[in-house]
Design an enzyme around this catalytic site. Sequence first.
Site, mmCIF file in Angstrom:
data_model
loop_
_atom_site.group_PDB
_atom_site.id
_atom_site.type_symbol
_atom_site.label_atom_id
_atom_site.label_comp_id
_atom_site.label_asym_id
_atom_site.label_seq_id
_atom_site.Cartn_x
_atom_site.Cartn_y
_atom_site.Cartn_z
ATOM 1 C CB CYS A 112 -5.237 -0.957 9.220
ATOM 2 S SG CYS A 112 -3.912 -1.608 10.235
ATOM 3 C CG HIS A 248 -3.005 0.883 5.606
ATOM 4 N ND1 HIS A 248 -2.717 1.764 6.628
ATOM 5 C CD2 HIS A 248 -2.802 -0.364 6.110
ATOM 6 C CE1 HIS A 248 -2.364 1.070 7.694
ATOM 7 N NE2 HIS A 248 -2.399 -0.218 7.405
ATOM 8 C CG ASN A 278 0.411 -0.352 9.685
ATOM 9 O OD1 ASN A 278 -0.468 0.461 9.935
ATOM 10 N ND2 ASN A 278 0.162 -1.604 9.336
#
Length: 321
Positions: A112, A248, A278
Site C-alpha cells: 500500500c 491512505h 482500500n
Amino acid sequence: MKKVSVLGTGSYIPSRVLTNEDLSKFIETTDEWIVSRTGIKERHIVEDENTCDLAYHSALKAIEAAGIDKDEIDLLIVATFTGDNAFPAVANVLQARLGLREIMAFDMNAECSGFAFALVVAEKMLRSLKMNKALLIGAETISKYTDWSDRNTCVLLGDGAGAVVLGEGSGEIIDTNCYSKGDLNKYLYGAGTPLKSPENNVGNTVGNIEMNGREVFKFATRAIPSSVKSILEENNLQSDDIDLYIFHQANLRIIEKAAKDLGIPMDKVFVNIEKYGNTSAASIAIALDEAVRSGKIKRGDKIVTVAFGAGFTWGTSLIEY
Ligand code: UT7
C-alpha cells in the site's frame, strides 16, 4: 537543483460496483457492520481488465491533464503488487502500450506504500539524472488475491489506478520520507508461490491476503501522526499551514483517529474510502486526482500525504501543488 512538481493527475476505476449489500449475499456480514467499522459502502472490482489496463487509462488522463506530449516522458514507474504477470513488469508492457520512447520503466512493490515509495524515487531521479518528466502510477487488481470467503479482509479491498506526471512546474515536492519495519510482516501478507524442485513439480499457486486487522490498525494509528509531525517539524510548518491531508484510504476510523490525535479538523482531510475501499498502492494517487479535479486542491496549496501498508511500510510526502 531543479524543483519537481506535480504537473497533472489522472485516475481510472473499473466499472463493476460491489456494494456491502452484495457482499452480505455470500459472506456473513452486514452493511451496518462494514460502514460502522470501516466507512466503506462499496468498492469496484475488475471483470476482464487487469492491472496494466487500469494503469493505462489512468496514465492517459494524467498525461492529458499535464498538457504534455507523451514523447516528453523520460521515466515510468508503476507501483503495484498485483501485476498482470510475474514478469515482465507492468511498466515495461505499459511503455509500449502508451507508445512511449524507449525509456527506463519498472515496477515498485511496497504494497500500500508503493506510490509513496515511487514518488521518492521518481523525484530523486528527476533531480539527479538527465530526466525531465516522469509518469508515476499506482495500480492494483487486488480482487484476484482476495479470499472472497474471508469476511475479515474481502470487505476492505477494491481495484483501481491513479497516476501523476512529474516535472518542472510551479509547485514542488518539498520533502518525502519512507520507512520499512520488516519484523511486523506476519501481520499482513500475501503468500507467494510454493517452492518447487524436479522431485516436487507441483502447480504454481499464489496465496490469499492474510491479515491481523487489529495489529495493522494499531500500527497505522501510530505511524500517521508521527510521520505527519516529523515532516512538519523538519520543514518548520504547523499543522494548519497544510491545506489538505491525504491519508491512505484503508479505514475511516484510522483516518479519523489520526486526524483527532493531530488536532486536524476533518474538513482538511480527504476521504473517498466509502466509494472504493482500500485500493492499496492506487489509494493515494486516486485520492490526489479526485482532490485536484473536485477543486479541493488548488495550485499553490500545501498537502501532506501518508501511506502505510504491509511490511510494514510507510511513506510521507509534503507537496506544494
Ligand atoms: O493497507 C492496510 C490494510 N489493512 C488495514 O488497514 C486494516 C486495519 N484494521 C482494520 O481496519 C480493522 O481492524 C478491521 C476493519 C479489519 C476489523 O475491525 P475491528 O473493529 O478491529 O474488528 P475485530 O477484528 O476486532 O472483529 C470484531 C468482530 C469479530 O467477531 P467476534 O470475534 O467479536 O465475535 C469478527 O469476527 O467482528 C467480526 N467481523 C465481522 N463481522 C461482520 C470481522 N469482520 C466482519 C465482517 N462482518 N466483515
